[in-house]
Design an enzyme around this catalytic site. Structure first.
Site, PDB file in Angstrom:
ATOM      1  N   SER A  14       0.803  -1.223   0.000  1.00  0.00           N
ATOM      2  CA  SER A  14       0.000   0.000   0.000  1.00  0.00           C
ATOM      3  C   SER A  14       0.836   1.273   0.000  1.00  0.00           C
ATOM      4  O   SER A  14       1.888   1.348   0.626  1.00  0.00           O
ATOM      5  CB  SER A  14      -0.923   0.006   1.213  1.00  0.00           C
ATOM      6  OG  SER A  14      -1.621   1.232   1.299  1.00  0.00           O
ATOM      7  N   SER A  16      -0.761   4.206   0.883  1.00  0.00           N
ATOM      8  CA  SER A  16      -1.573   5.156   1.639  1.00  0.00           C
ATOM      9  C   SER A  16      -0.844   5.806   2.804  1.00  0.00           C
ATOM     10  O   SER A  16      -0.918   7.026   2.995  1.00  0.00           O
ATOM     11  CB  SER A  16      -2.843   4.467   2.150  1.00  0.00           C
ATOM     12  OG  SER A  16      -3.634   4.039   1.072  1.00  0.00           O
ATOM     13  N   THR A  61      -9.686  -1.601   1.704  1.00  0.00           N
ATOM     14  CA  THR A  61      -9.188  -2.189   0.465  1.00  0.00           C
ATOM     15  C   THR A  61      -9.429  -3.697   0.459  1.00  0.00           C
ATOM     16  O   THR A  61     -10.102  -4.243   1.349  1.00  0.00           O
ATOM     17  CB  THR A  61      -7.692  -1.851   0.256  1.00  0.00           C
ATOM     18  OG1 THR A  61      -7.320  -2.232  -1.073  1.00  0.00           O
ATOM     19  CG2 THR A  61      -6.802  -2.562   1.270  1.00  0.00           C
ATOM     20  N   LYS A  65     -14.087  -4.490   0.726  1.00  0.00           N
ATOM     21  CA  LYS A  65     -14.912  -3.381   0.252  1.00  0.00           C
ATOM     22  C   LYS A  65     -16.399  -3.720   0.232  1.00  0.00           C
ATOM     23  O   LYS A  65     -17.247  -2.827   0.334  1.00  0.00           O
ATOM     24  CB  LYS A  65     -14.459  -2.931  -1.141  1.00  0.00           C
ATOM     25  CG  LYS A  65     -13.083  -2.277  -1.147  1.00  0.00           C
ATOM     26  CD  LYS A  65     -12.723  -1.747  -2.522  1.00  0.00           C
ATOM     27  CE  LYS A  65     -11.352  -1.095  -2.527  1.00  0.00           C
ATOM     28  NZ  LYS A  65     -11.010  -0.497  -3.833  1.00  0.00           N
ATOM     29  N   ASN A  86     -15.078   2.098   0.140  1.00  0.00           N
ATOM     30  CA  ASN A  86     -13.634   2.196   0.372  1.00  0.00           C
ATOM     31  C   ASN A  86     -13.271   3.362   1.294  1.00  0.00           C
ATOM     32  O   ASN A  86     -12.110   3.602   1.566  1.00  0.00           O
ATOM     33  CB  ASN A  86     -12.860   2.304  -0.952  1.00  0.00           C
ATOM     34  CG  ASN A  86     -12.969   3.672  -1.589  1.00  0.00           C
ATOM     35  OD1 ASN A  86     -14.068   4.228  -1.692  1.00  0.00           O
ATOM     36  ND2 ASN A  86     -11.852   4.226  -2.015  1.00  0.00           N
ATOM     37  N   ASP A 101     -13.505   5.512  -5.083  1.00  0.00           N
ATOM     38  CA  ASP A 101     -12.910   4.863  -6.262  1.00  0.00           C
ATOM     39  C   ASP A 101     -13.578   5.377  -7.539  1.00  0.00           C
ATOM     40  O   ASP A 101     -12.923   5.575  -8.565  1.00  0.00           O
ATOM     41  CB  ASP A 101     -13.073   3.342  -6.190  1.00  0.00           C
ATOM     42  CG  ASP A 101     -12.069   2.685  -5.260  1.00  0.00           C
ATOM     43  OD1 ASP A 101     -11.000   3.289  -5.013  1.00  0.00           O
ATOM     44  OD2 ASP A 101     -12.347   1.572  -4.789  1.00  0.00           O
ATOM     45  N   GLY A 127     -12.225  -8.639 -13.637  1.00  0.00           N
ATOM     46  CA  GLY A 127     -12.351  -8.787 -12.197  1.00  0.00           C
ATOM     47  C   GLY A 127     -13.720  -8.348 -11.717  1.00  0.00           C
ATOM     48  O   GLY A 127     -14.388  -7.526 -12.366  1.00  0.00           O
ATOM     49  N   TYR A 210      -0.546  -0.068  -9.682  1.00  0.00           N
ATOM     50  CA  TYR A 210       0.366   1.065  -9.907  1.00  0.00           C
ATOM     51  C   TYR A 210       1.832   0.726  -9.642  1.00  0.00           C
ATOM     52  O   TYR A 210       2.708   1.529  -9.911  1.00  0.00           O
ATOM     53  CB  TYR A 210      -0.041   2.248  -9.020  1.00  0.00           C
ATOM     54  CG  TYR A 210       0.143   1.995  -7.543  1.00  0.00           C
ATOM     55  CD1 TYR A 210       1.327   2.350  -6.897  1.00  0.00           C
ATOM     56  CD2 TYR A 210      -0.854   1.378  -6.808  1.00  0.00           C
ATOM     57  CE1 TYR A 210       1.499   2.101  -5.544  1.00  0.00           C
ATOM     58  CE2 TYR A 210      -0.691   1.136  -5.460  1.00  0.00           C
ATOM     59  CZ  TYR A 210       0.486   1.496  -4.831  1.00  0.00           C
ATOM     60  OH  TYR A 210       0.651   1.238  -3.500  1.00  0.00           O
ATOM     61  N   GLY A 231      -2.653   2.752 -12.323  1.00  0.00           N
ATOM     62  CA  GLY A 231      -3.659   3.288 -11.422  1.00  0.00           C
ATOM     63  C   GLY A 231      -3.180   4.298 -10.403  1.00  0.00           C
ATOM     64  O   GLY A 231      -3.934   4.636  -9.475  1.00  0.00           O
TER      65      GLY A 231
END
Length: 260
Positions: A14, A16, A61, A65, A86, A101, A127, A210, A231
């Site tokens: 992550s 974040s 995440t 979710k 999220n 999102d 997905g 990403y 992303g």
């Protein structure tokens, strides 16, 4: 100190914590701390709240979710429409679920494709997790016909096997969005099993992954002369939207210390 954080099953990938820590430092925001919380199952969520009574907001995440919804008091319109959460905001009325999102993806893909977006009529979303729901709704709201792809025929319009057997489906869907974690470092060589030979220079491949910067999925599109995007921008946009939701127009200030 108000606590913000991210919950998920595995969070070593992550961005974040680093993102918000740098944001607070750069923008001289005091009184907030952002941490990662790996929980083995969603049933551990109430215990996490009890252990951390100073929570002010939470990001959610994979794979929670959808599973987080029963633990919330209410859902914002965005989360209701998408069916996935999220962002959690702590209010006097209880926990409220949001979805940023949608905002992150829609703004990112619109900026990326630009005026050529009007030429895209059909898209494949790979997905069926929480992120895919936001992507599907965003694309549908943009007037694009969306088909979902999964290994499970009960969860989607097409299976990966069906696409392999009918490569023309890939050829005619000129926007393909990967919402699976396949290809995330350290497994950079992984990618969804598609008939990549059907890609053309007219294709746009968007990967919500990403890290690495160019995934194996993206490389397939670039190899055919198409365009590809990861992303990261979506993550930044959804993170900033999360902050906006938590703050709700208030100016962040540090808690005042008591004086004697």
């Amino acid at each position: 100190m108000k606590l913000l954080g991210l919950i998920g099953e595995t969070l070593d990938y992550s961005f974040s914590e680093k993102y918000f820590t740098e944001k607070f430092k750069k923008e001289d925001i005091e009184g907030f701390d952002y941490k990662l919380f790996e929980i083995p199952n969603i049933e551990s969520f109430p215990e996490l709240l009890e252990t951390n009574p100073n929570f002010a907001g939470i990001n959610v995440t994979i794979p929670y979710k959808n599973d987080i919804i029963p633990y919330l008091k209410s859902l914002d319109e965005s989360a209701q429409k998408i069916g996935a959460v999220n962002v959690i905001k702590f209010t006097d009325q209880g926990l409220v679920g949001y979805n940023s999102d949608y905002y992150g993806f829609r703004n990112s893909v619109t900026k990326w494709i630009g005026e050529n977006l009007s030429n895209i009529t059909d898209a494949l979303v790979l997905g069926t997790g929480g992120a895919s729901k936001a992507v599907r709704v965003a694309l549908t709201d943009m007037g694009i016909n969306v088909k979902m792809v999964s290994r499970d025929p009960q969860k989607a319009d097409y299976t990966y096997k069906a696409l392999k057997e009918n490569p023309e489906l890939v050829a005619t869907h000129t926007l393909i969005v990967n919402t699976t974690p396949l290809g995330t470092a350290p497994n950079e060589l992984d990618k969804v099993d598609l008939p990549y030979e059907a890609l053309t220079s007219k294709h746009y491949l968007y990967d919500v992954v990403y890290n690495p910067e160019i995934t194996a999925f993206m490389q397939e599109g670039l190899r055919k002369g198409g365009k590809a995007k990861n992303g990261y921008e979506m993550l930044v946009l959804q993170a900033e939207k999360s902050w906006e939701i938590w703050l709700d127009g208030q100016t962040p200030v540090a808690p005042q210390s008591e004086t004697t």
